[in-house]
Design a protein around this motif. Sequence first.
Motif, PDB file in Angstrom:
ATOM      1  N   ILE A 137     -58.553 157.866 -26.189  1.00  0.00           N
ATOM      2  CA  ILE A 137     -57.669 157.894 -27.364  1.00  0.00           C
ATOM      3  C   ILE A 137     -58.485 157.959 -28.663  1.00  0.00           C
ATOM      4  CG2 ILE A 137     -55.748 156.739 -26.180  1.00  0.00           C
ATOM      5  CD1 ILE A 137     -56.516 154.189 -27.865  1.00  0.00           C
TER       6      ILE A 137
ATOM      7  N   GLU B 110     -54.285 151.648 -30.890  1.00  0.00           N
ATOM      8  CA  GLU B 110     -54.041 152.907 -31.601  1.00  0.00           C
ATOM      9  C   GLU B 110     -55.387 153.557 -31.905  1.00  0.00           C
ATOM     10  OE1 GLU B 110     -51.043 152.004 -34.958  1.00  0.00           O
ATOM     11  OE2 GLU B 110     -51.615 150.110 -34.041  1.00  0.00           O
TER      12      GLU B 110
ATOM     13  N   GLY C 205     -54.924 159.170 -29.947  1.00  0.00           N
ATOM     14  CA  GLY C 205     -53.795 158.766 -29.102  1.00  0.00           C
ATOM     15  C   GLY C 205     -53.620 157.263 -29.080  1.00  0.00           C
ATOM     16  N   SER C 206     -52.784 156.821 -28.163  1.00  0.00           N
ATOM     17  CA  SER C 206     -52.547 155.376 -28.066  1.00  0.00           C
ATOM     18  C   SER C 206     -52.582 154.958 -26.598  1.00  0.00           C
ATOM     19  CB  SER C 206     -51.194 155.017 -28.681  1.00  0.00           C
ATOM     20  OG  SER C 206     -50.176 155.726 -28.016  1.00  0.00           O
TER      21      SER C 206
ATOM     22  N   VAL D 213     -51.222 156.065 -21.351  1.00  0.00           N
ATOM     23  CA  VAL D 213     -52.067 156.682 -22.369  1.00  0.00           C
ATOM     24  C   VAL D 213     -51.313 157.877 -22.940  1.00  0.00           C
ATOM     25  CG1 VAL D 213     -54.266 157.858 -22.808  1.00  0.00           C
ATOM     26  CG2 VAL D 213     -54.178 155.949 -21.182  1.00  0.00           C
TER      27      VAL D 213
ATOM     28  N   THR E 292     -51.435 161.044 -25.604  1.00  0.00           N
ATOM     29  CA  THR E 292     -52.216 161.905 -26.512  1.00  0.00           C
ATOM     30  C   THR E 292     -51.335 163.109 -26.841  1.00  0.00           C
ATOM     31  OG1 THR E 292     -53.127 163.183 -24.683  1.00  0.00           O
ATOM     32  CG2 THR E 292     -54.414 161.271 -25.410  1.00  0.00           C
TER      33      THR E 292
END
Length: 341
Positions: free
Chosen positions: A143, A249, A253-254, A265, A267
């Motif tokens: 991420i 964060e 992505g997260s 995940v 993205t």
Amino acid sequence: MTKLKFAVCGAGFWSQFQLAAWGEINNAICVAVCDSNLEKAAALASRFEIQKVYTDATEMIRNESLDFVDVISSPASHESLVRLSSENNLPVICQKPMAEEWDACERMVEMCRKTNTWFAIHENWRWQSTLRRVKQCLDAGDIGDVFRCRLDFVTGFDVFANQPTLRESERFIIADLGCHVIDYARCLFGEATSIYCRTSRVSTAIRGEDTATLSLWMNEGQTMVDINLAYAGTPLEDDCFPQTRLFAEGKLGSLELLSGYRIRVTTQEGTREEVLPPENYRWVDPRYAVVHSSMVACNSHFLEYIQLNRPAETDGRDNLRTMKLVFAAYESAARNRCIVF
Ligand code: 89V
């Protein structure tokens, strides 16, 4: 292969799981157990077929030929037991939290340094399979650079039912549980440059704080880390004790760690999910599954590093940095000030 012989100090609630976890590892054998309460020590020894029982650790160390000691007693007794091991130059694993006071933590690390004694803190959180996998994803850049991460351990579980002495701790949730989560935050993001903390006590039946919110700058000021802790007994729809939830964060992505051991995940390509339930050993209490099974991985790591005579991931010196944040959190809460390192 010769098995390493070890002794356990402390026959309380955690020792039965710790011994069961050692039982999963072939090349270590517990030969003695020590507790000031002879009945408790004898009951544990008979359950795990341990040959010798002691009420005095000095006598045990004098009589037994040991390769290491596993201290699973209450925090107040850690310093004297680690001192005894270090005086005998016996590798020693000690339960978290290292000690109740900062000065004692420093003394423990220093005495082991002076005698060149291998010393590690049994910090098992970072050995949970989901938390290990989250680290792998973040380290791999899944991420991108993480600019904020929230870690939650908020539960209505009655932890005092099995561990009633926790009710008496003047410092409770940050010392007992926060040390795990802070250690994991360090495992992910390195050292903190500042910490601000607020605490409260919701329950009237305990001495210490049962709720805390910590805010840290980590990763050389690149990552804001917020940690929410609660043992306030609040009924929750999705109470996943003792799982940690996480939301990170990143620039690309997260990542979310949700109850049920789910890692998601997200993205630009979309969302992928992995489910990583803990290893289901037959002795695991299902209410503590993720913690109990992590103890096998944690102990295996210690055994390997004792044999290599190399510092474990959570050796005394490393854990001192976790404990520094634990004590700084209390100081911040008491003074209502941000502590800058
Ligand atoms: O590991 C521990 O600190 C325990 C818990 C109940 C969180 O597993 O107190």
